[in-house]
Scaffold this active site. Structure first.
Site, short mmCIF file in Angstrom:
data_model
loop_
_atom_site.label_atom_id
_atom_site.label_comp_id
_atom_site.label_asym_id
_atom_site.label_seq_id
_atom_site.Cartn_x
_atom_site.Cartn_y
_atom_site.Cartn_z
N LYS A 1 -0.50 -39.27 -5.35
CA LYS A 1 1.39 -38.74 -5.39
C LYS A 1 2.03 -39.74 -4.80
O LYS A 1 2.56 -40.39 -5.35
CB LYS A 1 0.92 -37.68 -4.33
N ARG B 1 -5.74 -45.50 6.88
CA ARG B 1 -4.54 -44.65 7.80
C ARG B 1 -5.83 -44.29 8.77
O ARG B 1 -6.35 -43.95 8.03
CB ARG B 1 -4.18 -43.80 6.24
N ARG C 1 4.65 -28.47 2.12
CA ARG C 1 3.10 -27.91 1.76
C ARG C 1 3.47 -26.62 2.63
O ARG C 1 2.17 -25.87 2.60
CB ARG C 1 2.71 -28.88 3.34
N ARG D 1 -8.49 -31.55 5.47
CA ARG D 1 -7.07 -31.56 5.74
C ARG D 1 -6.64 -30.23 4.30
O ARG D 1 -6.16 -30.30 3.23
CB ARG D 1 -6.70 -32.87 4.91
N ARG E 1 -8.82 -46.62 0.89
CA ARG E 1 -8.11 -46.91 0.33
C ARG E 1 -7.17 -47.52 1.11
O ARG E 1 -7.63 -47.33 2.64
CB ARG E 1 -7.02 -45.28 -0.29
P1 AMP Z 1 0.12 -37.17 4.02
O1 AMP Z 1 0.58 -38.62 3.85
O2 AMP Z 1 1.12 -36.30 2.75
O3 AMP Z 1 -1.26 -36.57 3.35
O4 AMP Z 1 0.69 -36.56 5.28
C1 AMP Z 1 -0.28 -36.61 6.29
C2 AMP Z 1 -0.09 -36.21 7.45
O5 AMP Z 1 1.47 -36.11 8.08
C3 AMP Z 1 -0.08 -34.52 7.12
O6 AMP Z 1 -1.80 -35.02 6.97
C4 AMP Z 1 0.37 -34.05 8.13
O7 AMP Z 1 -0.54 -33.53 9.04
C5 AMP Z 1 1.22 -34.74 8.32
N1 AMP Z 1 2.55 -33.75 7.17
C6 AMP Z 1 2.79 -34.22 5.76
N2 AMP Z 1 3.90 -33.92 5.29
C7 AMP Z 1 3.68 -32.58 6.09
C8 AMP Z 1 4.51 -31.74 5.30
N3 AMP Z 1 4.90 -31.18 4.80
N4 AMP Z 1 4.38 -30.44 6.71
C9 AMP Z 1 3.21 -30.70 7.19
N5 AMP Z 1 3.27 -31.57 7.67
C10 AMP Z 1 3.18 -32.74 6.66
#
Ligand code: AMP
Length: 214
Positions: A13, A161, A88, A172, A127
């Site tokens: 994404k 990360r 999400r 996740r 990554r």
């Molecule tokens: P991502 O970078 O999109 O993989 O997000 C990293 C982490 O941020 C996720 O595992 C969640 O803990 C939190 N997070 C990001 N976006 C959301 C969302 N829309 N709703 C809830 N938690 C989020």
């Protein structure tokens, strides 16, 4: 053009969002990036989110929807945006319905990037991303063209990360299948869902996305 890029963690994404952002001049709204910045700055939201993010669970809908609604007020979102990692949960998606303008849906198109779980695991471990522009790379699958320099902005600092380790990635995934996947029928019913095969080369996935958007 108001887009949602959809799919499990590591499906690409972020990478495709950077492509769309540059191609169509749209802001890239990654809730993950916004939350990571808050964690780094140790803001109130950052302190609340840190542990949850490290454990692979979801930050509360209330916090995330608040962040997104505030971000949508910025003038750069007037002509569209790319959501990456949002919504999400069903409640997050439904909260967007309250942003409808003249009964018109806030979201024009949702693009699901489909990738096998084992492939994703390989992609996530290894990554890293640019410290300045957040462009995503992979040590072997998608390296920078010149070692130590970001292809897009020339930055020489990169980050990895904290939640990109096998244990957290598996959690996740569980969160994705339980809370996020149910959004697929929600958007299919609205007739705005498209799917791309994310197992292809990055440039081919970008090409498919461009065809959908054109
Ligand atoms: P991502 O970078 O999109 O993989 O997000 C990293 C982490 O941020 C996720 O595992 C969640 O803990 C939190 N997070 C990001 N976006 C959301 C969302 N829309 N709703 C809830 N938690 C989020």
């Amino acid at each position: 053009m108001r887009l949602v890029l959809f799919g499990p963690p590591g499906c690409g994404k972020g990478t495709q969002a950077v492509f769309i952002k540059n191609k169509f001049n749209l802001p890239h709204l990654s809730t993950g990036d916004i939350l990571r910045a808050a964690v780094q700055k140790k803001t109130k939201i950052g302190k609340q989110a840190k542990e949850i993010m490290e454990s692979g669970r979801l930050v509360s809908d209330e916090i995330v929807v608040g962040i997104v609604k505030e971000r949508l007020e910025h003038s750069d979102c007037r002509n569209g945006f790319i959501f990456d990692g949002f919504p999400r949960t069903l409640d997050q998606a439904i909260s967007l319905d309250s942003e409808k303008k003249k009964k018109k849906e806030l979201i024009d198109r949702v693009i699901e990037i489909q990738v096998d779980k084992e492939e994703i695991l390989k992609r996530i471990i290894g990554r890293f991303s640019c410290y300045s522009c957040s462009a995503n790379y992979h040590e072997t699958l998608n390296p920078v063209k010149i070692i130590g320099i970001c292809d897009f902005c020339g930055e020489s600092k990169f980050t990895k990360r904290d939640d990109d380790n096998e244990k957290t990635v598996r959690l996740r995934f569980e969160t994705y299948y339980k809370d996020t996947e149910p959004l697929i029928p929600f958007y299919e019913k609205k007739g705005i869902m498209s799917k791309v095969n994310g197992m292809k080369k990055i440039s081919d996935v970008s090409k498919n996305i461009e065809e959908i958007l054109n």
